[in-house]
Scaffold this motif. Sequence first.
Motif, PDB file in Angstrom:
ATOM      1  N   SER A  81      58.208  39.941  29.362  1.00  0.00           N
ATOM      2  CA  SER A  81      57.427  38.458  29.370  1.00  0.00           C
ATOM      3  C   SER A  81      56.964  38.183  27.648  1.00  0.00           C
ATOM      4  N   LYS A  82      56.898  37.028  27.304  1.00  0.00           N
ATOM      5  CA  LYS A  82      56.411  36.681  25.966  1.00  0.00           C
ATOM      6  C   LYS A  82      55.301  35.585  26.390  1.00  0.00           C
ATOM      7  N   GLY A  83      54.612  35.300  25.209  1.00  0.00           N
ATOM      8  CA  GLY A  83      53.430  34.317  25.291  1.00  0.00           C
ATOM      9  C   GLY A  83      52.845  34.269  23.979  1.00  0.00           C
ATOM     10  N   ARG A  84      52.237  33.307  23.834  1.00  0.00           N
ATOM     11  CA  ARG A  84      51.179  33.318  22.619  1.00  0.00           C
ATOM     12  C   ARG A  84      50.185  34.161  22.719  1.00  0.00           C
ATOM     13  N   LYS A  85      50.082  34.966  21.549  1.00  0.00           N
ATOM     14  CA  LYS A  85      48.919  35.993  21.432  1.00  0.00           C
ATOM     15  C   LYS A  85      47.638  35.351  21.273  1.00  0.00           C
ATOM     16  N   ASP A  86      46.735  35.974  21.935  1.00  0.00           N
ATOM     17  CA  ASP A  86      45.466  35.241  21.905  1.00  0.00           C
ATOM     18  C   ASP A  86      44.327  36.290  21.710  1.00  0.00           C
ATOM     19  N   GLU A  87      43.472  36.167  20.489  1.00  0.00           N
ATOM     20  CA  GLU A  87      42.599  37.242  20.201  1.00  0.00           C
ATOM     21  C   GLU A  87      41.357  37.207  20.760  1.00  0.00           C
ATOM     22  N   LYS A  88      41.073  36.067  21.854  1.00  0.00           N
ATOM     23  CA  LYS A  88      40.124  35.783  22.575  1.00  0.00           C
ATOM     24  C   LYS A  88      40.267  36.710  23.921  1.00  0.00           C
ATOM     25  N   ILE A  89      41.282  37.326  24.129  1.00  0.00           N
ATOM     26  CA  ILE A  89      41.593  38.073  25.251  1.00  0.00           C
ATOM     27  C   ILE A  89      40.905  39.445  25.350  1.00  0.00           C
ATOM     28  N   THR A  90      40.089  39.818  25.948  1.00  0.00           N
ATOM     29  CA  THR A  90      39.417  41.238  26.110  1.00  0.00           C
ATOM     30  C   THR A  90      39.978  42.183  27.026  1.00  0.00           C
ATOM     31  N   MET A  91      39.784  43.289  26.747  1.00  0.00           N
ATOM     32  CA  MET A  91      40.133  44.350  27.632  1.00  0.00           C
ATOM     33  C   MET A  91      39.512  44.415  29.008  1.00  0.00           C
ATOM     34  N   SER A  92      38.235  44.055  28.819  1.00  0.00           N
ATOM     35  CA  SER A  92      37.643  44.007  30.136  1.00  0.00           C
ATOM     36  C   SER A  92      37.983  42.724  31.055  1.00  0.00           C
ATOM     37  N   GLU A  93      38.519  41.852  30.534  1.00  0.00           N
ATOM     38  CA  GLU A  93      38.854  40.836  31.386  1.00  0.00           C
ATOM     39  C   GLU A  93      40.146  41.110  32.050  1.00  0.00           C
ATOM     40  N   MET A  94      40.837  41.777  31.319  1.00  0.00           N
ATOM     41  CA  MET A  94      42.194  42.295  31.743  1.00  0.00           C
ATOM     42  C   MET A  94      42.287  43.367  32.858  1.00  0.00           C
ATOM     43  N   ILE A  95      41.339  44.236  32.807  1.00  0.00           N
ATOM     44  CA  ILE A  95      41.030  45.267  33.668  1.00  0.00           C
ATOM     45  C   ILE A  95      40.379  44.573  34.926  1.00  0.00           C
ATOM     46  N   ASN A  96      39.452  43.714  34.906  1.00  0.00           N
ATOM     47  CA  ASN A  96      38.774  43.336  36.061  1.00  0.00           C
ATOM     48  C   ASN A  96      40.134  42.638  36.965  1.00  0.00           C
ATOM     49  N   PHE A  97      40.739  41.652  36.277  1.00  0.00           N
ATOM     50  CA  PHE A  97      41.826  41.192  36.970  1.00  0.00           C
ATOM     51  C   PHE A  97      43.019  42.367  37.626  1.00  0.00           C
ATOM     52  N   GLY A  98      43.253  43.142  37.011  1.00  0.00           N
ATOM     53  CA  GLY A  98      44.058  44.095  37.469  1.00  0.00           C
ATOM     54  C   GLY A  98      43.767  44.922  38.567  1.00  0.00           C
ATOM     55  N   LEU A  99      42.428  45.377  38.448  1.00  0.00           N
ATOM     56  CA  LEU A  99      41.779  46.271  39.539  1.00  0.00           C
ATOM     57  C   LEU A  99      41.296  45.260  40.799  1.00  0.00           C
ATOM     58  N   THR A 100      41.132  44.137  40.588  1.00  0.00           N
ATOM     59  CA  THR A 100      40.691  43.337  41.673  1.00  0.00           C
ATOM     60  C   THR A 100      42.001  43.047  42.354  1.00  0.00           C
ATOM     61  N   GLY A 101      43.107  42.696  41.381  1.00  0.00           N
ATOM     62  CA  GLY A 101      44.572  42.331  42.336  1.00  0.00           C
ATOM     63  C   GLY A 101      44.992  43.531  43.161  1.00  0.00           C
ATOM     64  N   LEU A 102      44.891  44.734  42.445  1.00  0.00           N
ATOM     65  CA  LEU A 102      45.329  45.804  43.226  1.00  0.00           C
ATOM     66  C   LEU A 102      44.486  46.155  44.543  1.00  0.00           C
ATOM     67  N   PHE A 103      43.253  45.916  44.239  1.00  0.00           N
ATOM     68  CA  PHE A 103      42.387  46.064  45.542  1.00  0.00           C
ATOM     69  C   PHE A 103      42.815  45.406  46.737  1.00  0.00           C
ATOM     70  N   ALA A 127      47.313  35.903  52.841  1.00  0.00           N
ATOM     71  CA  ALA A 127      46.431  35.091  51.811  1.00  0.00           C
ATOM     72  C   ALA A 127      45.956  36.215  50.608  1.00  0.00           C
ATOM     73  N   LEU A 128      45.313  37.311  51.296  1.00  0.00           N
ATOM     74  CA  LEU A 128      44.880  38.404  50.429  1.00  0.00           C
ATOM     75  C   LEU A 128      45.869  38.806  49.659  1.00  0.00           C
ATOM     76  N   THR A 129      47.066  39.205  50.341  1.00  0.00           N
ATOM     77  CA  THR A 129      48.032  39.855  49.576  1.00  0.00           C
ATOM     78  C   THR A 129      48.624  39.015  48.423  1.00  0.00           C
ATOM     79  N   ALA A 130      48.539  37.585  48.831  1.00  0.00           N
ATOM     80  CA  ALA A 130      49.305  36.532  47.500  1.00  0.00           C
ATOM     81  C   ALA A 130      48.331  36.494  46.663  1.00  0.00           C
ATOM     82  N   ILE A 131      47.013  36.379  47.046  1.00  0.00           N
ATOM     83  CA  ILE A 131      45.955  36.437  45.896  1.00  0.00           C
ATOM     84  C   ILE A 131      45.927  37.574  44.853  1.00  0.00           C
ATOM     85  N   GLY A 132      46.168  38.892  45.547  1.00  0.00           N
ATOM     86  CA  GLY A 132      45.963  39.991  44.785  1.00  0.00           C
ATOM     87  C   GLY A 132      47.238  39.990  43.867  1.00  0.00           C
TER      88      GLY A 132
END
Length: 645
Positions: A81-103, A127-132
């Motif tokens: 996948s490609k997308g516009r790079k954004d320097e405002k994206i933080t590692m903590s934000e990415m990890i929060n989405f990843g761990l919550t989604g997997l859970f 619903a939970l599976t789709a949200i994750g």
Amino acid sequence: MQTGENEQALRKIIDFTRFLSIAVLIIHFYLCCYQAFQVWGLTHPVLNRILWPVAQFKIFDSLLYAKGSAIALLLVSLLGSKGRKDEKITMSEMINFGLTGLFLYAGSNLLLTSLQRSVGTYALYMALTAIGYMMIIRCGSLLFRMLKLNMTGDVFNKYNESFPQEERLLENEYSINLPAAYNFKGKTRKSWINIINPFRGTLVLGTPGAGKSYFVIRHLITQHIKKGFTMLVYDFKYDDLSRIVYNALRRYKHLYPVEPRQYIINLEKVMHRNNPLEPETMTDITDAMDSARTIMLGLNREWIKKTGDFFVESPINFVTALIWFLKKYEGGRYCTLPHTIELAQVDYKFLFALLKKEPEIEVLINPFISAWENEATDQLEGQIASAKISMARLVSPTLYYVLSGSDFSLDINNPQSPKIVCLANNPQKSQIFGAVLSLYVNRINKLVNRKNQQKCSLIFDEFPTIYFNGIDSLIATARSNKVATTLAVQDYSQLKKDYGREQAEVIMNIVGNIISGQVTGDTAKQLSERIGKIVQERQSITINSQDTSVNKSTQLDFAVPASKIAGLSSGEFVGTVADDPDNKIDLKVFHNAIINDHQAIRSEEEKYEAIPSVRQVTEDTLMANYLRIKKEISQIIVTELETNP
């Protein structure tokens, strides 16, 4: 495409892979939650017939296989996948989405463990599976859009401006070795400043408080005494260095082949006495001229920039004539600086009549006698008065006493009689004392720069406060005679002010070893250029609405910029060292912090003994010596002019 890739086809493959992932998940929902779809009226016989063969696939045998396959296909699609790079994206934000989604994605399986499953349970599971699932998509999107370059992580460019330095301890019988630590690519490493050839000259630079004496000069003194050097130390703030010399000599004097003695010339509090115009050390009139030039330029520092002018050279010639007359008169019995000062005050009529009796100075005094005989009083005063007025500032009973006796000779590196001489100055009286001490330096310079003498170290703290005539020739020629010269200077501009631009440039450029603490302006620029350039990485980034462009390149840039030299902390030093043919050093430049064991130094200083007093001199003794010198000059005039009018 210029890259050799069919980007459009690649994008279609990525989209198809993601479509398969979503299709697998939807089919899993239909097969697993079929009862709920029946209640909602979303089933159809045709759809059932189509999905029946698909349901036989192995991946739909269990929840784990089905959901695992869906997430695996999703991850594959995200890789491209490609997308516009954004320097405002933080590692903590990415990890929060990843761990919550997997859970949510994996945890929703617990809803189907119950034997009694209702429509609501199925609906909540989907619903939970789709949200994750969507949160995992969001995590992957952030991951590949996160700007991986940390453009502000090295604000002061310390990482790029680090370079490898000498980590070996290189010692010989003359070397000065200073332990240090430096930073290389973010890691602190141990190193050494190895001045293995101090005879090529050492320049120590640094503004007040940079640590010249504490981190460099004190170690130079102790290490050279430990290695058996004779020494001349100019102690600007007596007794800072003299006390180190005294206690180091007490500790290491047994290491010398012949035990040396320490002598201190102090023009304020009498210690030892010495006559710098000792007649035995002046072999011809050029020695007298060097001494006269040193004392006059030391008293009138602004004359240094006017060397060659008539009204500069005339006073020097006049003082030369006085010194050489006293040297020749009665075997040099009265050849001292106090006698010279008093002789200069004699009335012209008697003085010229006396000087004419010495044929060797006839050429020097002819212009003065001619002006006197032709009654050119104004010219005569311009030629002589400046010398008389300048030397009148040296009239002092204490100074006369120190300069009119001799407790030792100035050949400090004589193997049969080695000496360590300290010249004491006082910052409050440096202009007067500095001129006299310059004379000592000049005379010692003439005597130490000879062959077959003991190794010698000349150390000058606050070097611009004295006038050293011929410092450049000493550094250039004394190397073969084992004479090491160390000059401590605050700044290049200070050197220019006191020695003139040309002489200052020669001093800066002729030394082989430079150790510099914090300096600014032209000094920092010169040092930065002398240290040179290294290859440094450069990164640039362009972010637009569609894409991010990152460019990396390398270029030569200053290893230590002038701005960094101007901001060094106390104890931090930059510079370069010289090597010799027998001991090559590839990594000559350094930028490090010298390591001092502060506790050990403090403990050592607490054990220091005070320098003992040499003699007790009363005011009566000083005054008697002062009056004796004046009387002796009067007697010379009377005796010579009466017996040989």
